[in-house]
Design a protein around this motif. Structure first.
Motif, PDB file in Angstrom:
ATOM      1  N   CYS A   1      69.862  32.489  31.762  1.00 21.02           N
ATOM      2  CA  CYS A   1      70.319  33.381  32.829  1.00 21.02           C
ATOM      3  C   CYS A   1      70.691  32.615  34.104  1.00 21.02           C
ATOM      4  N   ILE A   2      71.746  33.080  34.742  1.00 21.99           N
ATOM      5  CA  ILE A   2      72.144  32.584  36.055  1.00 21.99           C
ATOM      6  C   ILE A   2      72.300  33.795  36.961  1.00 21.99           C
ATOM      7  N   ALA A   3      71.566  33.808  38.057  1.00 24.43           N
ATOM      8  CA  ALA A   3      71.648  34.921  39.010  1.00 24.43           C
ATOM      9  C   ALA A   3      72.739  34.624  40.038  1.00 24.43           C
ATOM     10  N   ILE A   4      73.599  35.587  40.263  1.00 20.40           N
ATOM     11  CA  ILE A   4      74.664  35.451  41.262  1.00 20.40           C
ATOM     12  C   ILE A   4      74.125  35.968  42.592  1.00 20.40           C
ATOM     13  N   PRO A   5      74.114  35.162  43.641  1.00 23.38           N
ATOM     14  CA  PRO A   5      73.601  35.617  44.944  1.00 23.38           C
ATOM     15  C   PRO A   5      74.638  36.485  45.666  1.00 23.38           C
ATOM     16  N   TRP A   6      74.595  37.781  45.387  1.00 22.32           N
ATOM     17  CA  TRP A   6      75.563  38.722  45.955  1.00 22.32           C
ATOM     18  C   TRP A   6      75.449  38.825  47.464  1.00 22.32           C
ATOM     19  N   LYS A   7      76.622  38.939  48.103  1.00 22.80           N
ATOM     20  CA  LYS A   7      76.689  39.229  49.527  1.00 22.80           C
ATOM     21  C   LYS A   7      77.675  40.375  49.728  1.00 22.80           C
ATOM     22  N   LYS A   8      77.526  41.100  50.784  1.00 15.24           N
ATOM     23  CA  LYS A   8      78.405  42.229  51.072  1.00 15.24           C
ATOM     24  C   LYS A   8      79.864  41.791  51.001  1.00 15.24           C
ATOM     25  N   GLY A   9      80.657  42.565  50.277  1.00 15.75           N
ATOM     26  CA  GLY A   9      82.081  42.289  50.145  1.00 15.75           C
ATOM     27  C   GLY A   9      82.450  41.400  48.972  1.00 15.75           C
ATOM     28  N   ASP A  10      81.454  40.877  48.237  1.00 10.52           N
ATOM     29  CA  ASP A  10      81.738  40.009  47.098  1.00 10.52           C
ATOM     30  C   ASP A  10      82.453  40.770  45.989  1.00 10.52           C
ATOM     31  N   VAL A  11      83.274  40.050  45.256  1.00 11.69           N
ATOM     32  CA  VAL A  11      83.957  40.572  44.080  1.00 11.69           C
ATOM     33  C   VAL A  11      83.657  39.615  42.931  1.00 11.69           C
ATOM     34  N   LEU A  12      83.315  40.163  41.788  1.00 12.02           N
ATOM     35  CA  LEU A  12      83.014  39.336  40.622  1.00 12.02           C
ATOM     36  C   LEU A  12      83.819  39.858  39.443  1.00 12.02           C
TER      37      LEU A  12
ATOM     38  N   ARG B   1      71.873  43.492  34.275  1.00  6.42           N
ATOM     39  CA  ARG B   1      71.582  44.079  35.577  1.00  6.42           C
ATOM     40  C   ARG B   1      70.155  43.740  35.960  1.00  6.42           C
ATOM     41  N   ARG B   2      69.964  43.426  37.195  1.00  2.01           N
ATOM     42  CA  ARG B   2      68.628  43.154  37.724  1.00  2.01           C
ATOM     43  C   ARG B   2      68.253  44.273  38.681  1.00  2.01           C
ATOM     44  N   SER B   3      66.995  44.335  39.011  1.00  2.00           N
ATOM     45  CA  SER B   3      66.560  45.343  39.981  1.00  2.00           C
ATOM     46  C   SER B   3      67.199  45.043  41.333  1.00  2.00           C
ATOM     47  N   PHE B   4      67.284  46.054  42.165  1.00  2.00           N
ATOM     48  CA  PHE B   4      67.927  45.901  43.461  1.00  2.00           C
ATOM     49  C   PHE B   4      67.304  46.865  44.450  1.00  2.00           C
ATOM     50  N   ASP B   5      67.551  46.597  45.713  1.00  2.00           N
ATOM     51  CA  ASP B   5      67.103  47.484  46.788  1.00  2.00           C
ATOM     52  C   ASP B   5      68.269  48.347  47.223  1.00  2.00           C
ATOM     53  N   PRO B   6      68.120  49.669  47.196  1.00  3.47           N
ATOM     54  CA  PRO B   6      69.197  50.537  47.649  1.00  3.47           C
ATOM     55  C   PRO B   6      69.422  50.368  49.154  1.00  3.47           C
ATOM     56  N   PRO B   7      70.546  50.724  49.697  1.00  5.94           N
ATOM     57  CA  PRO B   7      71.675  51.302  48.954  1.00  5.94           C
ATOM     58  C   PRO B   7      72.490  50.196  48.282  1.00  5.94           C
TER      59      PRO B   7
END
Length: 114
Positions: free
Chosen positions: A77-88, A99-105
């Motif tokens: 596994c490789i985790a992508i460090p998402w930032k606001k506005g990212d496109v993958l 999918r990994r767990s996340f904090d809403p929203p």
């Protein structure tokens, strides 16, 4: 996937689905399924995880085999460090995604194309 209409609504029917497919553009065999997700995560009225993943003859995969596959997926596994506005962009033939767990929203827009 097939859909079956019942009195209670629609029922989706999967399988059997081969675990390995041929990626013709790269001329290589690839792991192309979600057996670990079906076994470890989809527990509802429509899915019995123990019966969800089977050999072609209908016999269930042994518990330890499924968990060995899960261990391999975690190791690779490789985790992508998402930032606001990212496109993958993900090529489903080249990589397995999860999918990994996340904090809403959180807002995810997805599109499938060929």
């Amino acid at each position: 996937m097939k859909l079956e209409w019942t009195e209670d609504g629609v029922k989706s029917i999967m399988g059997p689905i081969p675990a390995v497919k041929l990626d013709e553009s790269r001329n290589r065999k690839i792991w192309f399924n979600s057996m670990v997700a079906a076994y470890t995560g989809w527990k509802d009225a429509r899915n019995n995880p123990v019966k969800a993943v089977t050999f072609g003859n209908g016999n269930p995969l042994p518990h330890n085999v499924v968990h060995d596959c899960l261990k391999i997926l975690e190791e690779e596994c490789i985790a992508i460090p998402w930032k606001k506005g990212d496109v993958l962009l993900v090529d489903n033939w080249a990589v397995l995604h999860s999918r990994r767990s996340f904090d809403p929203p959180r807002r995810v827009l997805a599109s499938l194309c060929k």
